[in-house]
Design a protein around this motif. Structure first.
Motif, PDB file in Angstrom:
ATOM      1  N   GLY A 128      11.924   6.164  -2.403  1.00  0.00           N
ATOM      2  CA  GLY A 128      12.471   6.559  -1.111  1.00  0.00           C
ATOM      3  C   GLY A 128      13.983   6.600  -1.106  1.00  0.00           C
ATOM      4  O   GLY A 128      14.648   6.327  -2.109  1.00  0.00           O
ATOM      5  N   ASP A 129      14.544   6.945   0.048  1.00  0.00           N
ATOM      6  CA  ASP A 129      15.988   7.010   0.242  1.00  0.00           C
ATOM      7  C   ASP A 129      16.296   6.735   1.702  1.00  0.00           C
ATOM      8  O   ASP A 129      15.387   6.581   2.534  1.00  0.00           O
ATOM      9  N   GLU A 130      17.590   6.667   2.013  1.00  0.00           N
ATOM     10  CA  GLU A 130      18.023   6.337   3.372  1.00  0.00           C
ATOM     11  C   GLU A 130      17.648   7.423   4.375  1.00  0.00           C
ATOM     12  O   GLU A 130      17.421   7.139   5.554  1.00  0.00           O
ATOM     13  N   GLN A 131      17.583   8.660   3.949  1.00  0.00           N
ATOM     14  CA  GLN A 131      17.334   9.764   4.869  1.00  0.00           C
ATOM     15  C   GLN A 131      15.865   9.903   5.235  1.00  0.00           C
ATOM     16  O   GLN A 131      15.524  10.082   6.411  1.00  0.00           O
ATOM     17  N   HIS A 132      14.981   9.818   4.253  1.00  0.00           N
ATOM     18  CA  HIS A 132      13.568  10.047   4.485  1.00  0.00           C
ATOM     19  C   HIS A 132      12.751   8.753   4.511  1.00  0.00           C
ATOM     20  O   HIS A 132      11.523   8.808   4.577  1.00  0.00           O
ATOM     21  N   GLY A 133      13.401   7.622   4.463  1.00  0.00           N
ATOM     22  CA  GLY A 133      12.688   6.356   4.509  1.00  0.00           C
ATOM     23  C   GLY A 133      12.254   5.891   3.129  1.00  0.00           C
ATOM     24  O   GLY A 133      12.305   6.632   2.146  1.00  0.00           O
ATOM     25  N   PHE A 134      11.808   4.649   3.088  1.00  0.00           N
ATOM     26  CA  PHE A 134      11.367   4.033   1.839  1.00  0.00           C
ATOM     27  C   PHE A 134       9.852   3.835   1.907  1.00  0.00           C
ATOM     28  O   PHE A 134       9.287   3.545   2.969  1.00  0.00           O
ATOM     29  N   VAL A 135       9.222   3.980   0.757  1.00  0.00           N
ATOM     30  CA  VAL A 135       7.765   4.049   0.714  1.00  0.00           C
ATOM     31  C   VAL A 135       7.233   3.054  -0.313  1.00  0.00           C
ATOM     32  O   VAL A 135       7.712   3.002  -1.453  1.00  0.00           O
ATOM     33  N   PHE A 136       6.257   2.262   0.129  1.00  0.00           N
ATOM     34  CA  PHE A 136       5.426   1.469  -0.780  1.00  0.00           C
ATOM     35  C   PHE A 136       4.094   2.199  -0.895  1.00  0.00           C
ATOM     36  O   PHE A 136       3.365   2.354   0.091  1.00  0.00           O
ATOM     37  N   SER A 137       3.766   2.659  -2.082  1.00  0.00           N
ATOM     38  CA  SER A 137       2.571   3.485  -2.292  1.00  0.00           C
ATOM     39  C   SER A 137       1.644   2.817  -3.300  1.00  0.00           C
ATOM     40  O   SER A 137       2.095   2.250  -4.297  1.00  0.00           O
ATOM     41  N   HIS A 138       0.350   2.898  -3.014  1.00  0.00           N
ATOM     42  CA  HIS A 138      -0.671   2.395  -3.939  1.00  0.00           C
ATOM     43  C   HIS A 138      -1.711   3.499  -4.115  1.00  0.00           C
ATOM     44  O   HIS A 138      -2.461   3.828  -3.187  1.00  0.00           O
ATOM     45  N   THR A 139      -1.755   4.089  -5.307  1.00  0.00           N
ATOM     46  CA  THR A 139      -2.710   5.154  -5.593  1.00  0.00           C
ATOM     47  C   THR A 139      -3.986   4.571  -6.193  1.00  0.00           C
ATOM     48  O   THR A 139      -3.955   3.538  -6.875  1.00  0.00           O
ATOM     49  N   PHE A 140      -5.107   5.265  -5.964  1.00  0.00           N
ATOM     50  CA  PHE A 140      -6.391   4.787  -6.473  1.00  0.00           C
ATOM     51  C   PHE A 140      -7.385   5.950  -6.492  1.00  0.00           C
ATOM     52  O   PHE A 140      -7.162   6.996  -5.876  1.00  0.00           O
ATOM     53  N   PHE A 141      -8.503   5.759  -7.191  1.00  0.00           N
ATOM     54  CA  PHE A 141      -9.551   6.760  -7.316  1.00  0.00           C
ATOM     55  C   PHE A 141     -10.797   6.301  -6.568  1.00  0.00           C
ATOM     56  O   PHE A 141     -11.096   5.108  -6.481  1.00  0.00           O
ATOM     57  N   ILE A 142     -11.522   7.290  -6.030  1.00  0.00           N
ATOM     58  CA  ILE A 142     -12.806   7.065  -5.380  1.00  0.00           C
ATOM     59  C   ILE A 142     -13.856   7.886  -6.117  1.00  0.00           C
ATOM     60  O   ILE A 142     -13.665   9.075  -6.369  1.00  0.00           O
ATOM     61  N   LYS A 143     -14.970   7.271  -6.461  1.00  0.00           N
ATOM     62  CA  LYS A 143     -16.026   7.956  -7.182  1.00  0.00           C
ATOM     63  C   LYS A 143     -16.688   9.026  -6.308  1.00  0.00           C
ATOM     64  O   LYS A 143     -16.992   8.797  -5.135  1.00  0.00           O
ATOM     65  N   ASP A 144     -16.931  10.209  -6.914  1.00  0.00           N
ATOM     66  CA  ASP A 144     -17.602  11.315  -6.245  1.00  0.00           C
ATOM     67  C   ASP A 144     -18.393  12.083  -7.296  1.00  0.00           C
ATOM     68  O   ASP A 144     -17.826  12.602  -8.273  1.00  0.00           O
ATOM     69  N   SER A 145     -19.696  12.187  -7.121  1.00  0.00           N
ATOM     70  CA  SER A 145     -20.541  12.835  -8.116  1.00  0.00           C
ATOM     71  C   SER A 145     -20.344  14.342  -8.169  1.00  0.00           C
ATOM     72  O   SER A 145     -20.738  14.980  -9.150  1.00  0.00           O
ATOM     73  N   LEU A 146     -19.716  14.936  -7.126  1.00  0.00           N
ATOM     74  CA  LEU A 146     -19.522  16.382  -7.101  1.00  0.00           C
ATOM     75  C   LEU A 146     -18.100  16.791  -7.437  1.00  0.00           C
ATOM     76  O   LEU A 146     -17.810  17.991  -7.493  1.00  0.00           O
ATOM     77  N   ALA A 147     -17.200  15.833  -7.639  1.00  0.00           N
ATOM     78  CA  ALA A 147     -15.801  16.168  -7.885  1.00  0.00           C
ATOM     79  C   ALA A 147     -15.549  16.399  -9.364  1.00  0.00           C
ATOM     80  O   ALA A 147     -16.352  16.009 -10.225  1.00  0.00           O
ATOM     81  N   ARG A 148     -14.443  17.037  -9.645  1.00  0.00           N
ATOM     82  CA  ARG A 148     -14.037  17.234 -11.036  1.00  0.00           C
ATOM     83  C   ARG A 148     -13.658  15.892 -11.641  1.00  0.00           C
ATOM     84  O   ARG A 148     -12.806  15.181 -11.125  1.00  0.00           O
ATOM     85  N   GLY A 149     -14.282  15.551 -12.765  1.00  0.00           N
ATOM     86  CA  GLY A 149     -14.066  14.237 -13.366  1.00  0.00           C
ATOM     87  C   GLY A 149     -14.792  13.122 -12.654  1.00  0.00           C
ATOM     88  O   GLY A 149     -14.573  11.948 -12.943  1.00  0.00           O
ATOM     89  N   PHE A 150     -15.653  13.474 -11.668  1.00  0.00           N
ATOM     90  CA  PHE A 150     -16.457  12.517 -10.911  1.00  0.00           C
ATOM     91  C   PHE A 150     -15.603  11.511 -10.141  1.00  0.00           C
ATOM     92  O   PHE A 150     -16.024  10.380  -9.908  1.00  0.00           O
ATOM     93  N   GLN A 151     -14.413  11.906  -9.719  1.00  0.00           N
ATOM     94  CA  GLN A 151     -13.590  11.016  -8.913  1.00  0.00           C
ATOM     95  C   GLN A 151     -12.547  11.821  -8.145  1.00  0.00           C
ATOM     96  O   GLN A 151     -12.163  12.918  -8.560  1.00  0.00           O
ATOM     97  N   ARG A 152     -12.116  11.278  -7.019  1.00  0.00           N
ATOM     98  CA  ARG A 152     -11.088  11.903  -6.197  1.00  0.00           C
ATOM     99  C   ARG A 152      -9.918  10.939  -6.057  1.00  0.00           C
ATOM    100  O   ARG A 152     -10.076   9.720  -6.117  1.00  0.00           O
ATOM    101  N   TRP A 153      -8.758  11.501  -5.819  1.00  0.00           N
ATOM    102  CA  TRP A 153      -7.505  10.734  -5.858  1.00  0.00           C
ATOM    103  C   TRP A 153      -7.009  10.483  -4.439  1.00  0.00           C
ATOM    104  O   TRP A 153      -6.862  11.424  -3.644  1.00  0.00           O
TER     105      TRP A 153
END
Length: 555
Positions: A128-153
Motif C-alpha cells: 500500500g501507500d499513503e494515497q490509496h491506503g495500506f492493505v493486509f492481504s491473505h490469499t488462499f484457494f478453495i476446492k472446486d471440482s469444476l474449476a481449472r486445477g480443481f481450485q479457485r483463488w
C-alpha cells in the motif's frame, strides 16, 4: 477500527472481483442543534434505504457478472450490526457505500490477486501507500471440482489508512483470518470430496475431446459457480458479516492510543517489547506445522510466566486471603522480616514462597514486584517443581516441593514458608486476618546484616512507616523513587558499559549519584542488577549514538 474488510475472488472470466465487504460507520459527533432521538432514527432508516437503493441502482452494472462474481442478490439490503456500547454500525454488502472507498477496495482487490502475492500464492502480505491506503492481504484457494486445477483463488483484504496500526495488528489479524479461511476451506473440501465420489472430474476431462473452438464455452460454463455453491453454506454471507464485524471491533479495542506527557518510562518500553515478543511467539506457534510436545510445553510455560507480568487486574480476581499492598505485607510479616525480604528483592536474589495457597503467594508477588523495574521481574507464580534462579527471581512452590541443597545454602536466595495455623472449633476467621490463618517462616543463608542496606530501601521504609500517607500516596512515592534510581542506572550504564571508563572514574560518578557512603556496597549491587531491566531500545540507542560519534571524530 477505521478499516474495511473485504473478500475478493479471481474470476476466470472477469478477473479480480470484490465479493463481500464490511465497513465500520461511526456515529456523527453530537452538535448543539441535533439531539433529537427521532431524527437520528429516521436518519438510520434513510441510511438503510440508501443502501438498498444503491444496491438496486447497481443492478445494471452487475448484469454482466457471473455467479462466481456475485455474493448477494441485487435486491438484498445487506447486513447491519450495531455496537450498543459505542454506537458504531457495521455494514456489509458486495461493495462499499462510498465511491471513494469503492476505488480503494477495487485497487486492493486487483493487487492482492495479481501482482502482490507471497511465495506459494497462499499466505499473508502487506502493501500500500499513503494515497490509496495500506492493505493486509491473505490469499488462499478453495476446492472446486469444476474449476481449472480443481481450485479457485480468493483473498481477504483489510484496508486502512494507518500503516503503523495495521502493522502492529499483523499477528492478531493473521491468527483470526486463518481461522475463517480454514473454516471455508474445510467446508468446501467436504463438498469437493462428495462431488468427486459421484462424478470424478479428472477422468471425465482426460477422456473428453479437446477442441480450441469448444474450449471457451466449456470454461464459461464452469466459471459461474458461487462461493455459496462451493461450500453448501446457505447462511455464508451472514456468517462472514458476523466474523468481519467482530474482527473490526476486536482489533479496534485491542490497541488504544495513550497521551504520554514526556518521554516513555523504561517500564513502558519494556512492556511494549515483551508484548511484541509474545505476539510474535504466538504467531509463530499458530503458523508452525507439527511442533510436538516440546513446543507445546515451552508455549505453556512462556504464557504462564508472561500472564503474570502483563495482567495487572488479577489482584481483585484472586479468591481467598491476599496481600493488598506493601504496607499490608509489612504489617503481616513484621518490620524485621519485611526488611530482610525487601533487601533480597532489591538485590536481585531469588525469592521463593512455598505454601498451599497459590492465590496468597501470587498476591505477595503482585505487591513485591512493585519494588522493581518491569524488566527485572521474571516470575513463575506457582510451580510443582523448583525452577533455577536464572529463569525466575520470584518463584511460588507447592508445600511438598523440596528445595535443592545448593539453593538452601546459597546467600543469593530467600525462602518464605507459608504454614497453616491449626485452630480448634472457634468462630470462622475472616480472610482479612491472614495472621490467624497462616504462619510465615523466613530463612536465608545470607548472614549479612540488612540494617544499613541500600539507600532506596531506607527511603521505602520511611514511606511505609508514615501512617499519614495513604496507600495511593505511597504507591506514587515508590514510583518516583524507582524513576530516580533508574535515571542513576542509565548514567552508570552509559559511563561504565558504553564508554568503558575505569574504576576510578566510575567511583567519582557513584559519588555524584549519591550512591556512596553508608550502604555503598548494596547501592552498587542494586544499580548493577537494575541494569538488566533497561529496555533493548535504550541500549541500542546508546550504542548507535556512541558509534556515530566515533565515526564523526575519525572523519
Amino acid at each position: 477500527m477505521n478499516a474495511l474488510v473485504a473478500l475478493c475472488h479471481f474470476c476466470e472470466l472477469h478477473g479480480p472481483r470484490t465479493l463481500f465487504c464490511t465497513e465500520a460507520v461511526h456515529p456523527p459527533s453530537p452538535s448543539p442543534g441535533s439531539a433529537i432521538p427521532g431524527d437520528r432514527d429516521r436518519e438510520g432508516d434513510r441510511e438503510g434505504e440508501g443502501l438498498t437503493m444503491r444496491a438496486n441502482s447497481s443492478a445494471t452494472q452487475r448484469a454482466d457478472m457471473c455467479e462466481g462474481c456475485r455474493s448477494l442478490p441485487a435486491s438484498h439490503p445487506g447486513f447491519v450490526s450495531v455496537d450498543s456500547e459505542t454506537g458504531i454500525r457495521y455494514l456489509s454488502h458486495q461493495h462499499p457505500r462510498q465511491p471513494q472507498l469503492f476505488s480503494v477496495v477495487r485497487q486492493a482487490c486487483v493487487r492482492s490477486l495479481s501482482c502482490e502475492v507471497c511465495p506459494g500464492r497462499e499466505g499473508p502480505i502487506f502493501f500500500g501507500d499513503e494515497q490509496h491506503g495500506f492493505v493486509f492481504s491473505h490469499t488462499f484457494f478453495i476446492k472446486d471440482s469444476l474449476a481449472r486445477g480443481f481450485q479457485r483463488w480468493y483473498s481477504i483484504v483489510v484496508v486502512a489508512m494507518d500503516r503503523i496500526y495495521l502493522i502492529n495488528s499483523w499477528p492478531f489479524l493473521l491468527r483470526h483470518l486463518r481461522l475463517t479461511i480454514q473454516s471455508l476451506q474445510n467446508t468446501a473440501l467436504k463438498v469437493f470430496d462428495s462431488e468427486q465420489c459421484v462424478c470424478p472430474q479428472r477422468a471425465v476431462r482426460m477422456n473428453s475431446a479437446f477442441s480450441p473452438a469448444v474450449f471457451p464455452h466449456q470454461r464459461s460454463g464452469n466459471a459461474a459457480r458461487s462461493l455459496t455453491s462451493l461450500t453448501q453454506h446457505q447462511n455464508l454471507w451472514a456468517s462472514l458479516h458476523s466474523s468481519f464485524s467482530w474482527l473490526l471491533k476486536a482489533c479496534g479495542s485491542r490497541l488504544t492510543e495513550k497521551l504520554l506527557e514526556g518521554a516513555p518510562t523504561e517500564d513502558t518500553l519494556v512492556l511494549i517489547e515483551r508484548q511484541t515478543e509474545q505476539e510474535e511467539e504466538m504467531s509463530g506457534w499458530d503458523g508452525a506445522e507439527g511442533g510436538g510436545s516440546n513446543s507445546q510445553a515451552s508455549q505453556s510455560e512462556s504464557v504462564q510466566a508472561k500472564d503474570f507480568q502483563f495482567d495487572d487486574g488479577r489482584q481483585e480476581d484472586l479468591i481467598g486471603p491476599k496481600f493488598k499492598s506493601l504496607r499490608h505485607l509489612r504489617q503481616v510479616l513484621g518490620t524485621t522480616d519485611f526488611r530482610q525480604l525487601t533487601w533480597h528483592v532489591l538485590m536481585g536474589n531469588q525469592v521463593i514462597w512455598r505454601g498451599a495457597d497459590p492465590g496468597l503467594i501470587q498476591s505477595a508477588f503482585n505487591v513485591l514486584k512493585a519494588l522493581l523495574p518491569v524488566g527485572c521481574v521474571r516470575a513463575v507464580p506457582y510451580s510443582p517443581h523448583y525452577e533455577e534462579a536464572y529463569r525466575c527471581n520470584f518463584l511460588g512452590l507447592s508445600p511438598d516441593v523440596p528445595i535443592p541443597a545448593h539453593v538452601s545454602s546459597s546467600e543469593f536466595s530467600v525462602l518464605v514458608d507459608v504454614l497453616n495455623v491449626e485452630r480448634g472449633c472457634v468462630n470462622p476467621v475472616s480472610d482479612e486476618d491472614i495472621l490467624s490463618l497462616y504462619q510465615f517462616n523466613i530463612s536465608s543463608a545470607n548472614a549479612q546484616p540488612t540494617d544499613k542496606g541500600p539507600t532506596l530501601l531506607n527511603k521505602i521504609e520511611v514511606a511505609l512507616s508514615n501512617e499519614n500517607l495513604s496507600v495511593e500516596v505511597v504507591s506514587l512515592c515508590l514510583l518516583c523513587l524507582k524513576e530516580e534510581w533508574m535515571n542513576k542506572v542509565k548514567v552508570l550504564f552509559k559511563f561504565s558499559k558504553v564508554d568503558g571508563r575505569g574504576k576510578e572514574d566510575t567511583q567519582k560518578v557513584l559519588t555524584l549519584l549519591g550512591a556512596t557512603g553508608p550502604g555503598e556496597e548494596d547501592n552498587v549491587r542494586l544499580l548493577k542488577f537494575w541494569m538488566t531491566g533497561l529496555s533493548k531500545l535504550y541500549k541500542s540507542h546508546l550504542m548507535t549514538a556512541v558509534r556515530g560519534g566515533e565515526r564523526t571524530l575519525s572523519q
